[in-house]
Motif scaffolding. Structure first.
Motif, PDB file in Angstrom:
ATOM      1  N   PRO A  32      14.882 105.995  92.121  1.00  0.00           N
ATOM      2  CA  PRO A  32      14.868 104.943  93.142  1.00  0.00           C
ATOM      3  C   PRO A  32      15.446 105.376  94.483  1.00  0.00           C
ATOM      4  O   PRO A  32      14.908 105.021  95.540  1.00  0.00           O
ATOM      5  CB  PRO A  32      15.713 103.829  92.502  1.00  0.00           C
ATOM      6  N   ASP A  33      16.525 106.178  94.450  1.00  0.00           N
ATOM      7  CA  ASP A  33      17.165 106.567  95.709  1.00  0.00           C
ATOM      8  C   ASP A  33      16.384 107.647  96.456  1.00  0.00           C
ATOM      9  O   ASP A  33      16.698 107.973  97.606  1.00  0.00           O
ATOM     10  CB  ASP A  33      18.609 107.038  95.468  1.00  0.00           C
ATOM     11  N   LYS A  54      12.809 107.552  96.498  1.00  0.00           N
ATOM     12  CA  LYS A  54      11.441 107.057  96.738  1.00  0.00           C
ATOM     13  C   LYS A  54      11.068 107.056  98.222  1.00  0.00           C
ATOM     14  O   LYS A  54       9.991 107.502  98.602  1.00  0.00           O
ATOM     15  CB  LYS A  54      11.279 105.651  96.146  1.00  0.00           C
TER      16      LYS A  54
END
Length: 222
Positions: free
Chosen positions: A114-115, A117
């Motif tokens: 997620p960090d 993307k």
């Protein structure tokens, strides 16, 4: 008469999607078998179906083919999408290799932490607009023809069309500075076989979602 090609992969894009695109563009119907468990995958390996213990697996003309590039090269040759001579084939291969580099980034994007993307999406945008798409914009402008090689529909055109749509899903305005590619996309979209593949209900897979990512990790876990 030979049966339809049989494709074994997960129910999602991954490395099989370019093969689906090429078969569909050639007007070839195919069957699919979807892997949903690690046990199915392990059985394919145990039964000797996967030469290098990897999918995609395509059963075609009595062969069990693996390795995406080899599969696509065979399909392109079989359906007259690989140029008229060695020089045209070399150009097509060169363009396909370039597009494949971009597609590899798109392929891995759904698996980004997620960090990472946002950073990875920016990398796709930067590579598409500054490295890859300018090449094809220039090629189309210089020869003034509808297709990339020999003024004839080829494997390279199919790959480029797939890449354009895949990038646009994440970067909708990516073609804003590429008028030749906008025309190319419009013409490709209206080719009967591609138009059919772009319709709802075709074998084309949707963008990868969380369920697809989860299934990939489950099937291929070490």
């Amino acid at each position: 008469m030979a049966g339809k090609p049989r494709l074994t992969y997960l129910n999602g894009r991954g490395r099989m999607e370019s093969i689906r695109w090429l078969l569909a563009a050639a007007g070839v119907e195919f069957e699919e078998v979807y892997l949903e468990t690690k046990e199915q995958y392990d059985k394919l390996i145990k039964d000797g179906f996967l030469l290098f213990q990897q999918v995609p697996l395509v059963e075609i003309d009595g062969m069990k083919m693996v390795q995406t590039r080899a599969i696509m090269s065979y399909i392109a040759g079989k359906y007259n999408l690989h140029g008229n001579d060695l020089k045209e084939r070399a150009l097509i291969d060169m363009y396909v290799e370039g597009i494949s580099d971009l597609m590899q980034m798109i392929l891995m994007f759904p698996f980004s932490p997620p960090d990472a993307k946002e950073k990875n999406l920016e990398s796709i945008k930067e590579r598409a607009t500054n490295r890859y798409f300018p090449v094809f914009e220039k090629v189309l402008k210089q020869h003034g023809q509808d297709f990339l090689v020999g003024n004839k529909f080829s494997w390279a055109d199919v790959q480029l069309m797939e890449a354009i749509l895949a990038v646009e899903e994440n970067v909708p305005a990516v073609l804003s500075g590429f008028p030749q590619l906008q025309v190319f996309k419009s013409k490709m979209s209206n080719m009967p076989t591609i138009k059919k593949f772009l319709q709802p209900g075709s074998p084309r897979k949707p963008p990868p979602d969380a369920h697809y990512v989860e299934t990939v990790l489950k099937v291929f876990k070490k």
